[in-house]
Design a protein around this motif. Sequence first.
Motif, mmCIF file in Angstrom:
data_model
loop_
_atom_site.group_PDB
_atom_site.id
_atom_site.type_symbol
_atom_site.label_atom_id
_atom_site.label_comp_id
_atom_site.label_asym_id
_atom_site.label_seq_id
_atom_site.Cartn_x
_atom_site.Cartn_y
_atom_site.Cartn_z
ATOM 1 N N VAL A 29 14.866 -0.379 7.360
ATOM 2 C CA VAL A 29 14.653 -0.933 6.030
ATOM 3 C C VAL A 29 13.162 -1.133 5.784
ATOM 4 O O VAL A 29 12.462 -1.726 6.605
ATOM 5 N N VAL A 30 12.682 -0.633 4.644
ATOM 6 C CA VAL A 30 11.296 -0.833 4.216
ATOM 7 C C VAL A 30 11.307 -1.764 3.006
ATOM 8 O O VAL A 30 11.974 -1.486 2.006
ATOM 9 N N HIS A 31 10.575 -2.867 3.097
ATOM 10 C CA HIS A 31 10.441 -3.803 1.985
ATOM 11 C C HIS A 31 9.122 -3.529 1.264
ATOM 12 O O HIS A 31 8.057 -3.554 1.888
ATOM 13 N N ALA A 32 9.206 -3.267 -0.032
ATOM 14 C CA ALA A 32 8.010 -3.068 -0.861
ATOM 15 C C ALA A 32 7.952 -4.223 -1.849
ATOM 16 O O ALA A 32 8.659 -4.212 -2.863
ATOM 17 N N GLY A 33 7.160 -5.226 -1.542
ATOM 18 C CA GLY A 33 7.137 -6.429 -2.368
ATOM 19 C C GLY A 33 8.391 -7.253 -2.144
ATOM 20 O O GLY A 33 9.130 -7.064 -1.172
ATOM 21 N N ASP A 34 8.670 -8.166 -3.061
ATOM 22 C CA ASP A 34 9.816 -9.064 -2.916
ATOM 23 C C ASP A 34 11.082 -8.533 -3.574
ATOM 24 O O ASP A 34 12.163 -9.091 -3.367
ATOM 25 N N SER A 35 10.964 -7.468 -4.374
ATOM 26 C CA SER A 35 12.095 -7.079 -5.215
ATOM 27 C C SER A 35 12.701 -5.727 -4.884
ATOM 28 O O SER A 35 13.735 -5.368 -5.441
ATOM 29 N N LEU A 36 12.082 -4.950 -4.000
ATOM 30 C CA LEU A 36 12.582 -3.597 -3.750
ATOM 31 C C LEU A 36 12.637 -3.322 -2.254
ATOM 32 O O LEU A 36 11.708 -3.664 -1.510
ATOM 33 N N GLN A 37 13.736 -2.699 -1.813
ATOM 34 C CA GLN A 37 13.847 -2.287 -0.425
ATOM 35 C C GLN A 37 14.487 -0.903 -0.328
ATOM 36 O O GLN A 37 15.306 -0.521 -1.154
ATOM 37 N N VAL A 38 14.063 -0.166 0.695
ATOM 38 C CA VAL A 38 14.550 1.187 0.938
ATOM 39 C C VAL A 38 15.269 1.187 2.275
ATOM 40 O O VAL A 38 14.700 0.800 3.291
ATOM 41 N N SER A 39 16.535 1.638 2.283
ATOM 42 C CA SER A 39 17.339 1.660 3.503
ATOM 43 C C SER A 39 17.614 3.108 3.896
ATOM 44 O O SER A 39 18.046 3.915 3.067
ATOM 45 N N VAL A 40 17.393 3.430 5.171
ATOM 46 C CA VAL A 40 17.569 4.812 5.637
ATOM 47 C C VAL A 40 18.283 4.819 6.981
ATOM 48 O O VAL A 40 18.278 3.832 7.714
ATOM 49 N N LEU A 41 18.879 5.969 7.311
ATOM 50 C CA LEU A 41 19.500 6.163 8.615
ATOM 51 C C LEU A 41 18.723 7.165 9.456
ATOM 52 O O LEU A 41 18.826 7.163 10.669
ATOM 53 N N GLY A 42 17.953 8.014 8.839
ATOM 54 C CA GLY A 42 17.146 9.003 9.552
ATOM 55 C C GLY A 42 16.645 10.033 8.563
ATOM 56 O O GLY A 42 17.412 10.863 8.096
ATOM 57 N N THR A 43 15.365 9.997 8.232
ATOM 58 C CA THR A 43 14.895 10.827 7.127
ATOM 59 C C THR A 43 13.375 10.788 7.061
ATOM 60 O O THR A 43 12.714 10.122 7.856
ATOM 61 N N GLN A 44 12.810 11.515 6.078
ATOM 62 C CA GLN A 44 11.381 11.507 5.811
ATOM 63 C C GLN A 44 11.169 11.159 4.342
ATOM 64 O O GLN A 44 11.754 11.797 3.465
ATOM 65 N N PHE A 45 10.322 10.155 4.107
ATOM 66 C CA PHE A 45 10.109 9.720 2.729
ATOM 67 C C PHE A 45 8.766 9.010 2.609
ATOM 68 O O PHE A 45 8.166 8.594 3.597
ATOM 69 N N ASN A 46 8.312 8.903 1.362
ATOM 70 C CA ASN A 46 7.029 8.275 1.069
ATOM 71 C C ASN A 46 7.263 7.031 0.203
ATOM 72 O O ASN A 46 8.054 7.063 -0.740
ATOM 73 N N VAL A 47 6.577 5.928 0.555
ATOM 74 C CA VAL A 47 6.663 4.705 -0.235
ATOM 75 C C VAL A 47 5.249 4.281 -0.627
ATOM 76 O O VAL A 47 4.356 4.213 0.215
ATOM 77 N N ARG A 48 5.063 4.032 -1.922
ATOM 78 C CA ARG A 48 3.786 3.505 -2.419
ATOM 79 C C ARG A 48 4.053 2.190 -3.147
ATOM 80 O O ARG A 48 4.887 2.128 -4.049
ATOM 81 N N TYR A 49 3.353 1.143 -2.723
ATOM 82 C CA TYR A 49 3.482 -0.149 -3.396
ATOM 83 C C TYR A 49 2.085 -0.695 -3.635
ATOM 84 O O TYR A 49 1.445 -1.240 -2.740
ATOM 85 N N THR A 50 1.574 -0.491 -4.841
ATOM 86 C CA THR A 50 0.236 -0.948 -5.214
ATOM 87 C C THR A 50 0.290 -1.554 -6.614
ATOM 88 O O THR A 50 1.068 -1.114 -7.461
ATOM 89 N N GLY A 72 0.841 -1.192 0.000
ATOM 90 C CA GLY A 72 0.000 0.000 0.000
ATOM 91 C C GLY A 72 0.873 1.238 0.000
ATOM 92 O O GLY A 72 1.873 1.309 -0.708
ATOM 93 N N GLU A 73 0.529 2.226 0.817
ATOM 94 C CA GLU A 73 1.287 3.482 0.840
ATOM 95 C C GLU A 73 1.480 3.943 2.271
ATOM 96 O O GLU A 73 0.585 3.844 3.113
ATOM 97 N N ALA A 74 2.673 4.469 2.562
ATOM 98 C CA ALA A 74 2.963 4.971 3.903
ATOM 99 C C ALA A 74 3.996 6.082 3.821
ATOM 100 O O ALA A 74 4.845 6.102 2.922
ATOM 101 N N PHE A 75 3.916 7.000 4.781
ATOM 102 C CA PHE A 75 4.904 8.070 4.919
ATOM 103 C C PHE A 75 5.713 7.781 6.174
ATOM 104 O O PHE A 75 5.161 7.524 7.243
#
Length: 331
Positions: free
Chosen positions: A178-199, A161-164
């Motif tokens: 680490v944010v996993h969006a499905g099986d093929s994509l991941q987002v790694s952060v140390l401290g930040t603000q970002f939006n992820v949409r997986y639909t 879905g979608e999350a901020f």
Amino acid sequence: MEDSHQGLSYIRQLFVKHAEGRTSPAEEAQLIAYLSEGDASALPDIDAMMHTAAPASLEAAASERILGHILSTATTAPRSRTLPLLRWMAAAVTIGIIICIAWFWRQPATQPVWTKISTDYGQLRKLTLADGSVITLNARSELRYDSVAIYGNKREVWLNGEAFFEIAPATKNAGTFVVHAGDSLQVSVLGTQFNVRYTNNKAAVTLNSGKVKVAAITRDNNAEIILTPGQMVLYDPQTMQLQQQTADTTLTSSWKVGQQTFQQASLSEVTGWITTQFGIEFRFSNPALKQLPFSGTIPSDKLESILPILEQSLDIRIDKSGRQMMIRPAH
């Protein structure tokens, strides 16, 4: 010696405060640090804590898993200093003192204790983690994480879905998020603000501030892209390609404050968003209506307010029948 006694008294007060559900993320971090040292001298009496006003509770299944792991660890640990702490934790879990599970990132895990948070059509939900990170879920979204590991050095969540995300900086005891969006994509952060949409098996990551690394499986090889503020990356598992571009962060994350902004979007794009957000299906009396351009800001959580805005802006009529809507020219 006096300072030591004052410190122990303060820790005891924090344990009681946590059982009442009143600790701040900073205070929970102090308890985590204390538990990791294996010192049982400041632990309050369990019988007394059973009378706290509003104990934080785990689901029964999660409590049983954690309790079993504590007891198995207590029977094998040779250190006399650690055993009293482990036995206290075993008793504490049964009455819901969930800060105890933070100690487990140092212990071999038997199995994860999954927490799932989801939203319905038109619903937004905000979650604050123990490290102070804040996650806002958009409608029809689901977030999963291991409620034991999330307290330690392995901060990972799985999103559909979608999350901020507003992520607290990494520390000695709280590593990369680490944010996993499905099986093929991941987002790694140390401290930040970002939006992820997986639909619909497609992902989009937009960075508001800080820096993130987006990694994905691509057609040629695994690929990584570092985003800076104002950039976004799109990923389609079908084509297995990452596409980086500039983004207006006010457009991509306005939903978290109850608004959705469009700039020269077709009516088909707008109705597609409404379908995802509210589960409403649209039909068009004339296919040409799908291409009508719309620019503006609409409520992201109130369908009854959206329809009149579209009717007045585009000179159309929207007829509702159950969960289906027919779009016609107004005249």
